[in-house]
Design a protein around this motif. Sequence first.
Motif, PDB file in Angstrom:
ATOM      1  N   THR A  65      -8.810  -3.293 -17.258  1.00 44.96           N
ATOM      2  CA  THR A  65     -10.144  -3.915 -17.320  1.00 44.96           C
ATOM      3  C   THR A  65     -10.828  -3.154 -18.295  1.00 44.96           C
ATOM      4  O   THR A  65     -10.790  -1.844 -18.706  1.00 44.96           O
ATOM      5  CB  THR A  65     -10.774  -3.926 -15.855  1.00 44.96           C
ATOM      6  OG1 THR A  65     -11.208  -2.304 -15.587  1.00 44.96           O
ATOM      7  CG2 THR A  65      -9.864  -4.306 -14.925  1.00 44.96           C
ATOM      8  N   GLY A  66     -11.912  -4.107 -18.673  1.00 47.53           N
ATOM      9  CA  GLY A  66     -12.917  -3.512 -19.767  1.00 47.53           C
ATOM     10  C   GLY A  66     -14.273  -4.033 -19.507  1.00 47.53           C
ATOM     11  O   GLY A  66     -14.357  -5.261 -18.994  1.00 47.53           O
ATOM     12  N   SER A  67     -15.348  -3.571 -20.186  1.00 44.11           N
ATOM     13  CA  SER A  67     -16.655  -4.294 -20.062  1.00 44.11           C
ATOM     14  C   SER A  67     -17.874  -3.875 -21.101  1.00 44.11           C
ATOM     15  O   SER A  67     -17.356  -2.990 -21.765  1.00 44.11           O
ATOM     16  CB  SER A  67     -17.431  -4.476 -18.653  1.00 44.11           C
ATOM     17  OG  SER A  67     -17.702  -2.986 -18.459  1.00 44.11           O
ATOM     18  N   SER A  68     -18.503  -4.801 -21.384  1.00 47.51           N
ATOM     19  CA  SER A  68     -19.613  -4.483 -22.523  1.00 47.51           C
ATOM     20  C   SER A  68     -20.943  -4.946 -22.116  1.00 47.51           C
ATOM     21  O   SER A  68     -21.114  -5.997 -21.794  1.00 47.51           O
ATOM     22  CB  SER A  68     -18.999  -4.985 -23.879  1.00 47.51           C
ATOM     23  OG  SER A  68     -19.988  -4.772 -24.931  1.00 47.51           O
ATOM     24  N   GLN A 110     -11.456  -2.345 -24.472  1.00 49.68           N
ATOM     25  CA  GLN A 110     -11.735  -1.459 -23.321  1.00 49.68           C
ATOM     26  C   GLN A 110     -10.520  -1.723 -22.687  1.00 49.68           C
ATOM     27  O   GLN A 110      -9.741  -0.900 -22.135  1.00 49.68           O
ATOM     28  CB  GLN A 110     -13.005  -1.479 -22.668  1.00 49.68           C
ATOM     29  CG  GLN A 110     -14.027  -0.713 -23.588  1.00 49.68           C
ATOM     30  CD  GLN A 110     -15.209  -0.541 -22.533  1.00 49.68           C
ATOM     31  OE1 GLN A 110     -15.226  -0.600 -21.226  1.00 49.68           O
ATOM     32  NE2 GLN A 110     -16.398  -0.699 -23.088  1.00 49.68           N
ATOM     33  N   ASP A 149     -15.320  -5.925 -27.786  1.00 50.47           N
ATOM     34  CA  ASP A 149     -15.880  -4.501 -26.982  1.00 50.47           C
ATOM     35  C   ASP A 149     -15.207  -4.469 -25.692  1.00 50.47           C
ATOM     36  O   ASP A 149     -14.464  -3.538 -25.263  1.00 50.47           O
ATOM     37  CB  ASP A 149     -17.122  -4.525 -27.168  1.00 50.47           C
ATOM     38  CG  ASP A 149     -17.681  -2.957 -26.725  1.00 50.47           C
ATOM     39  OD1 ASP A 149     -16.936  -2.076 -27.396  1.00 50.47           O
ATOM     40  OD2 ASP A 149     -18.666  -2.520 -26.163  1.00 50.47           O
ATOM     41  N   SER A 150     -15.371  -5.444 -24.755  1.00 46.22           N
ATOM     42  CA  SER A 150     -14.782  -5.464 -23.519  1.00 46.22           C
ATOM     43  C   SER A 150     -13.100  -5.843 -23.663  1.00 46.22           C
ATOM     44  O   SER A 150     -12.423  -4.898 -22.880  1.00 46.22           O
ATOM     45  CB  SER A 150     -15.327  -6.551 -22.663  1.00 46.22           C
ATOM     46  OG  SER A 150     -15.028  -7.664 -23.153  1.00 46.22           O
ATOM     47  N   LEU A 198     -17.377  -8.091 -15.419  1.00 45.09           N
ATOM     48  CA  LEU A 198     -18.275  -6.782 -15.515  1.00 45.09           C
ATOM     49  C   LEU A 198     -18.301  -6.099 -14.288  1.00 45.09           C
ATOM     50  O   LEU A 198     -18.217  -4.622 -14.326  1.00 45.09           O
ATOM     51  CB  LEU A 198     -19.775  -7.258 -15.879  1.00 45.09           C
ATOM     52  CG  LEU A 198     -20.168  -7.231 -17.368  1.00 45.09           C
ATOM     53  CD1 LEU A 198     -21.517  -8.084 -17.530  1.00 45.09           C
ATOM     54  CD2 LEU A 198     -20.243  -5.713 -17.826  1.00 45.09           C
ATOM     55  N   VAL A 227     -11.027 -13.041 -20.762  1.00 40.04           N
ATOM     56  CA  VAL A 227     -12.374 -12.418 -20.987  1.00 40.04           C
ATOM     57  C   VAL A 227     -13.525 -13.371 -20.516  1.00 40.04           C
ATOM     58  O   VAL A 227     -13.347 -14.626 -20.538  1.00 40.04           O
ATOM     59  CB  VAL A 227     -12.782 -12.200 -22.755  1.00 40.04           C
ATOM     60  CG1 VAL A 227     -14.016 -11.575 -22.647  1.00 40.04           C
ATOM     61  CG2 VAL A 227     -11.363 -11.365 -23.277  1.00 40.04           C
ATOM     62  N   GLY A 246     -16.894  -8.971 -19.853  1.00 41.57           N
ATOM     63  CA  GLY A 246     -15.703  -8.331 -19.231  1.00 41.57           C
ATOM     64  C   GLY A 246     -14.663  -9.059 -19.469  1.00 41.57           C
ATOM     65  O   GLY A 246     -14.427 -10.010 -19.722  1.00 41.57           O
ATOM     66  N   ASP A 274     -14.821  -4.200 -13.480  1.00 43.53           N
ATOM     67  CA  ASP A 274     -14.662  -3.255 -14.338  1.00 43.53           C
ATOM     68  C   ASP A 274     -15.584  -1.967 -13.769  1.00 43.53           C
ATOM     69  O   ASP A 274     -15.076  -0.789 -13.761  1.00 43.53           O
ATOM     70  CB  ASP A 274     -15.093  -3.426 -15.813  1.00 43.53           C
ATOM     71  CG  ASP A 274     -14.597  -2.251 -16.635  1.00 43.53           C
ATOM     72  OD1 ASP A 274     -13.624  -1.745 -16.532  1.00 43.53           O
ATOM     73  OD2 ASP A 274     -15.637  -1.669 -17.689  1.00 43.53           O
TER      74      ASP A 274
END
Length: 330
Positions: A15-18, A73, A69-70, A295, A149, A174, A298
């Motif tokens: 998982t990722g987020s920005s 990650q 960006d997300s 979001l 995403v 996210g 994450d």
Amino acid sequence: MNLSSSPPASRIIGTGSSLPEGRVTNQELVARLAQLGVETSDEWIVERTGIRARHFAPDHLYTSDLALDSARQALEAAGCQAAELDLIIVATSTPDMVFPSTACILQRKLGNRGAAAFDVQAVCSGFVYGLSIADAMIRAGSVRKALVVGAEIFSRLLDFTDRTTCVLFGDGAGAVVLEASDRPGILTTQLHADGQHSEILCTPGTVSGGKIIGDPLLRMDGQAVFKLAVGVLEDVAREVLVKAQRTEADIDWLVPHQANIRIIQSTAKKLKLGMEKVILTLAEHGNTSAASIPLALDAGVRSGRIKPGDTVLLEGVGGGFTWGAVLFDL
Ligand code: ACO
């Protein structure tokens, strides 16, 4: 995308987020709105919504930048290279362009070539829609690794003279990476829409002949959305639980769309879940539409609250009118 064996399930493996840098507190927003002659207060916003701050992207930033960006990650967390992806889905209502899709722009920025890439437009339910589609494509055997995403720059749709909407929304992204697996991760998904309610939450303008035709700003009948949301979120949660042969007691974490604390509290109560089992990012992010669920997911994973093996319920509701849920084991 022809794969020889069809694996039975999909799992979330990263998982990722920005969030854009521009954090705007209620107090700062109240001061900005006062200059436009719009009256509101920190007390009203906190009491009616639970929101205390949100992030607004600067003009040079695009939805695909936050998505990138997300996504980076999420790929890093998954130990996966962008070149390995064979599906990229971006859920957004604020695309960089009319076309090509933000997913294709993200694909270029990631350096992936050849994956299927497309946007999903289901407003605040978009991430749940995207995840369900990716899961189905993995189950069908046509995809092995997918990036999903949710990314939005909703601040660009806001009418800052309309206090009933402009205090609610924010920007962010996210992402998750999904992989084909013999061990089921995603257990069940369920999507719904009712276009009869399309006018209670919409941005009705469009582009035609080089001009904007109609109203290009977000319009919402908040009370109508509120009433529909509390009903459908309970119903769809029960649908996915029944399909997965699980009960409310099996849910370790609820990760709901972050629109209003009162909607979230009502859903949790109906599902007999204590608020300590709910991931909340609303106070800091506001409503980031399709980005809000990933979001929050994450945030739950990176803070160590959501752990491998936990059962998680994601729920989204938004313009369309759309709603849906995904039940998974991490
Ligand atoms: N500051 C001060 N007063 C305000 C503000 C504000 N920002 N906004 C509205 N008010 C006033 C209204 O004018 C009204 O005043 P009046 O009684 O004198 O007419 C009063 O506050 C009450 O207004 P309501 O609309 O009844 O307020 P409510 O408690 O319903 O809260 C809200 C409004 C927060 C929008 C709520 O209805 C809500 O959260 N709705 C759901 C939104 C949602 O879930 N969206 C999800 C999908 S989003 C997507 O898909 C993009």
